[in-house]
Scaffold this motif. Structure first.
Motif, PDB file in Angstrom:
ATOM      1  N   LYS A  42       0.424  -1.297  -0.369  1.00 47.40           N
ATOM      2  CA  LYS A  42      -0.418  -0.103  -0.066  1.00 47.40           C
ATOM      3  C   LYS A  42       1.218   1.381  -0.021  1.00 47.40           C
ATOM      4  CE  LYS A  42      -2.646   2.100   2.453  1.00 47.40           C
ATOM      5  NZ  LYS A  42      -3.868   2.512   4.344  1.00 47.40           N
ATOM      6  N   LEU A  43       0.236   2.334  -0.606  1.00 43.89           N
ATOM      7  CA  LEU A  43       1.251   3.493  -0.831  1.00 43.89           C
ATOM      8  C   LEU A  43       0.587   3.864   0.306  1.00 43.89           C
ATOM      9  CD1 LEU A  43       3.465   5.281  -2.432  1.00 43.89           C
ATOM     10  CD2 LEU A  43       1.465   5.771  -3.848  1.00 43.89           C
ATOM     11  N   SER A  44       1.644   5.000   0.974  1.00 48.56           N
ATOM     12  CA  SER A  44       1.057   5.918   2.020  1.00 48.56           C
ATOM     13  C   SER A  44       2.369   7.003   2.167  1.00 48.56           C
ATOM     14  CB  SER A  44       1.603   4.774   3.637  1.00 48.56           C
ATOM     15  OG  SER A  44       0.659   3.794   3.929  1.00 48.56           O
ATOM     16  N   THR A  45       1.475   7.498   2.984  1.00 44.56           N
ATOM     17  CA  THR A  45       2.825   9.620   3.321  1.00 44.56           C
ATOM     18  C   THR A  45       2.043   9.538   4.488  1.00 44.56           C
ATOM     19  OG1 THR A  45       1.508   9.474   0.462  1.00 44.56           O
ATOM     20  CG2 THR A  45       2.345  11.674   2.490  1.00 44.56           C
ATOM     21  N   ARG A  46       3.211  10.155   5.216  1.00 43.13           N
ATOM     22  CA  ARG A  46       3.876  10.608   6.692  1.00 43.13           C
ATOM     23  C   ARG A  46       4.166  11.989   6.300  1.00 43.13           C
ATOM     24  NH1 ARG A  46       7.746   8.251   9.874  1.00 43.13           N
ATOM     25  NH2 ARG A  46       8.432   6.281   9.170  1.00 43.13           N
ATOM     26  N   GLN A  47       4.849  12.635   7.350  1.00 37.70           N
ATOM     27  CA  GLN A  47       5.148  13.206   8.114  1.00 37.70           C
ATOM     28  C   GLN A  47       6.376  13.039   8.714  1.00 37.70           C
ATOM     29  OE1 GLN A  47       3.872  16.681   9.838  1.00 37.70           O
ATOM     30  NE2 GLN A  47       3.900  18.042   7.558  1.00 37.70           N
ATOM     31  N   VAL A  48       8.089  13.461   8.308  1.00 40.01           N
ATOM     32  CA  VAL A  48       9.083  12.921   8.802  1.00 40.01           C
ATOM     33  C   VAL A  48      10.044  14.070   9.549  1.00 40.01           C
ATOM     34  CG1 VAL A  48       9.082  10.283   8.284  1.00 40.01           C
ATOM     35  CG2 VAL A  48      10.177  12.473   7.011  1.00 40.01           C
ATOM     36  N   ILE A  49      10.581  13.686  10.493  1.00 38.43           N
ATOM     37  CA  ILE A  49      10.746  14.988  10.874  1.00 38.43           C
ATOM     38  C   ILE A  49      12.314  14.400  11.695  1.00 38.43           C
ATOM     39  CG2 ILE A  49      10.617  15.057  13.609  1.00 38.43           C
ATOM     40  CD1 ILE A  49      10.000  18.204  13.088  1.00 38.43           C
ATOM     41  N   PHE A  50      13.685  15.425  10.997  1.00 40.38           N
ATOM     42  CA  PHE A  50      15.494  15.316  11.482  1.00 40.38           C
ATOM     43  C   PHE A  50      15.888  15.988  11.913  1.00 40.38           C
ATOM     44  CE2 PHE A  50      13.877  11.073   8.319  1.00 40.38           C
ATOM     45  CZ  PHE A  50      14.756   9.756   9.047  1.00 40.38           C
ATOM     46  N   LEU A  51      16.724  16.108  13.062  1.00 38.99           N
ATOM     47  CA  LEU A  51      16.995  16.794  13.510  1.00 38.99           C
ATOM     48  C   LEU A  51      19.225  16.703  13.243  1.00 38.99           C
ATOM     49  CD1 LEU A  51      18.399  19.728  15.178  1.00 38.99           C
ATOM     50  CD2 LEU A  51      18.423  17.577  17.376  1.00 38.99           C
ATOM     51  N   ILE A  52      19.443  17.028  11.957  1.00 37.85           N
ATOM     52  CA  ILE A  52      20.394  17.006  10.857  1.00 37.85           C
ATOM     53  C   ILE A  52      21.911  17.923  11.833  1.00 37.85           C
ATOM     54  CG2 ILE A  52      21.698  16.962   8.782  1.00 37.85           C
ATOM     55  CD1 ILE A  52      18.954  16.236   7.939  1.00 37.85           C
ATOM     56  N   LYS A  53      22.422  17.119  12.951  1.00 40.51           N
ATOM     57  CA  LYS A  53      23.802  18.106  13.076  1.00 40.51           C
ATOM     58  C   LYS A  53      24.588  17.644  13.465  1.00 40.51           C
ATOM     59  CE  LYS A  53      22.610  19.613  17.666  1.00 40.51           C
ATOM     60  NZ  LYS A  53      21.899  21.638  18.410  1.00 40.51           N
ATOM     61  N   ASN A  54      26.446  17.385  13.218  1.00 35.42           N
ATOM     62  CA  ASN A  54      27.107  16.641  13.881  1.00 35.42           C
ATOM     63  C   ASN A  54      27.193  15.527  13.230  1.00 35.42           C
ATOM     64  OD1 ASN A  54      27.883  18.783  15.525  1.00 35.42           O
ATOM     65  ND2 ASN A  54      26.686  18.871  17.699  1.00 35.42           N
ATOM     66  N   ASN A  55      26.890  15.933  12.119  1.00 41.55           N
ATOM     67  CA  ASN A  55      27.113  14.280  11.664  1.00 41.55           C
ATOM     68  C   ASN A  55      26.603  13.086  11.279  1.00 41.55           C
ATOM     69  OD1 ASN A  55      29.545  15.507   9.497  1.00 41.55           O
ATOM     70  ND2 ASN A  55      31.028  15.010  11.223  1.00 41.55           N
ATOM     71  N   THR A  56      24.903  13.610  12.484  1.00 38.51           N
ATOM     72  CA  THR A  56      24.583  12.670  12.897  1.00 38.51           C
ATOM     73  C   THR A  56      22.831  13.235  12.212  1.00 38.51           C
ATOM     74  OG1 THR A  56      25.607  12.249  14.764  1.00 38.51           O
ATOM     75  CG2 THR A  56      23.157  11.750  14.188  1.00 38.51           C
ATOM     76  N   ALA A  57      21.368  12.604  12.275  1.00 37.34           N
ATOM     77  CA  ALA A  57      20.439  12.229  11.682  1.00 37.34           C
ATOM     78  C   ALA A  57      19.602  12.082  12.718  1.00 37.34           C
ATOM     79  CB  ALA A  57      20.467  12.176   9.758  1.00 37.34           C
ATOM     80  N   THR A  58      19.001  12.317  13.407  1.00 33.63           N
ATOM     81  CA  THR A  58      18.278  11.869  14.166  1.00 33.63           C
ATOM     82  C   THR A  58      16.469  12.256  13.996  1.00 33.63           C
ATOM     83  OG1 THR A  58      20.007  12.274  16.204  1.00 33.63           O
ATOM     84  CG2 THR A  58      17.496  11.819  17.091  1.00 33.63           C
ATOM     85  N   GLU A  59      15.859  10.860  13.819  1.00 33.52           N
ATOM     86  CA  GLU A  59      14.573  11.598  13.468  1.00 33.52           C
ATOM     87  C   GLU A  59      13.288  11.606  15.009  1.00 33.52           C
ATOM     88  OE1 GLU A  59      11.069   8.527  11.031  1.00 33.52           O
ATOM     89  OE2 GLU A  59      12.810   7.642  12.435  1.00 33.52           O
ATOM     90  N   GLY A  60      12.863  12.662  14.306  1.00 32.54           N
ATOM     91  CA  GLY A  60      11.867  12.909  15.692  1.00 32.54           C
ATOM     92  C   GLY A  60      10.464  12.577  15.344  1.00 32.54           C
ATOM     93  N   TYR A  61       9.688  12.664  16.895  1.00 30.74           N
ATOM     94  CA  TYR A  61       8.540  11.340  17.260  1.00 30.74           C
ATOM     95  C   TYR A  61       8.123  11.957  17.915  1.00 30.74           C
ATOM     96  CZ  TYR A  61      11.169   7.328  15.440  1.00 30.74           C
ATOM     97  OH  TYR A  61      11.574   6.231  14.491  1.00 30.74           O
ATOM     98  N   GLY A  62       6.620  12.114  17.259  1.00 31.00           N
ATOM     99  CA  GLY A  62       5.655  13.027  18.943  1.00 31.00           C
ATOM    100  C   GLY A  62       4.078  11.981  18.003  1.00 31.00           C
ATOM    101  N   ASN A  63       2.512  13.263  18.537  1.00 32.52           N
ATOM    102  CA  ASN A  63       1.947  12.344  18.448  1.00 32.52           C
ATOM    103  C   ASN A  63       1.683  12.624  17.005  1.00 32.52           C
ATOM    104  OD1 ASN A  63       0.964  11.240  20.822  1.00 32.52           O
ATOM    105  ND2 ASN A  63       0.208  13.451  21.600  1.00 32.52           N
ATOM    106  N   MET A  64       0.990  12.086  16.235  1.00 33.59           N
ATOM    107  CA  MET A  64       0.252  12.150  14.689  1.00 33.59           C
ATOM    108  C   MET A  64      -1.336  11.904  14.922  1.00 33.59           C
ATOM    109  SD  MET A  64       3.289  10.417  12.494  1.00 33.59           S
ATOM    110  CE  MET A  64       3.648  11.709  11.679  1.00 33.59           C
TER     111      MET A  64
END
Length: 161
Positions: free
Chosen positions: A108-130
């Motif tokens: 199934k094709l789905s779409t959702r928002q993603v958010i990443f904090l990108i700094k110091n050679n690291t990408a950290t995914e953010g989580y929250g209520n959706m």
């Protein structure tokens, strides 16, 4: 004699005018080539790739930054579970990437928002209520997103994705 001089004079003028046209043509091509080169340089994205492995699960993120948009690929490869991979487009807000991720999962094709904090050679995914809005999952409150327990990916060389 006068006739020979006239023919020689006309030949010299013709040759001189041909040389001037060649020079003008070369200059015009050089300017056009320069403009094309500048345009091509603007459209080349600044790419960076990130990866993480947890047990037998692998996560990949490729980010391509253009002047007005950020695009890329994101892959969650879970061992012996349903994986998903797809593409995203979004915006950078300082060191934070907010994007719409379009992916295939369970056929199934789905779409959702993603958010990443990108700094110091690291990408950290953010989580929250959706919540679901207009057929896609979006964050209820972007300000409430947490990066503390998010998936952390380290910067790697961009090879074949």
């Amino acid at each position: 004699m006068r006739y020979s001089f006239l023919i020689l004079f006309l030949a010299a003028i013709t040759i001189a005018s041909c040389n001037n046209e060649t020079k003008k043509s070369t200059k015009t091509n050089t300017v056009q080539d320069t403009v094309k080169t500048v345009e091509n340089k603007i459209m080349v994205p600044a790419s960076s790739c990130y990866s993480s492995t947890t047990g037998k699960d692998t996560f990949l993120l490729k980010v391509e930054v253009f002047p007005n948009v950020v695009t890329g690929k994101l892959s969650y490869r879970f061992y012996e579970k349903d994986s998903n991979e797809g593409e995203f487009d979004g915006q950078l807000y300082g060191d934070t990437l907010l994007a719409d991720y379009k992916f295939m999962s369970e056929g199934k094709l789905s779409t959702r928002q993603v958010i990443f904090l990108i700094k110091n050679n690291t990408a950290t995914e953010g989580y929250g209520n959706m919540e679901e809005k207009n057929g896609k999952m979006v964050f209820k409150d972007i300000k409430g997103v947490s990066f503390g327990k998010g998936l952390s990916l380290k910067k790697v060389e961009c090879g074949e994705y």
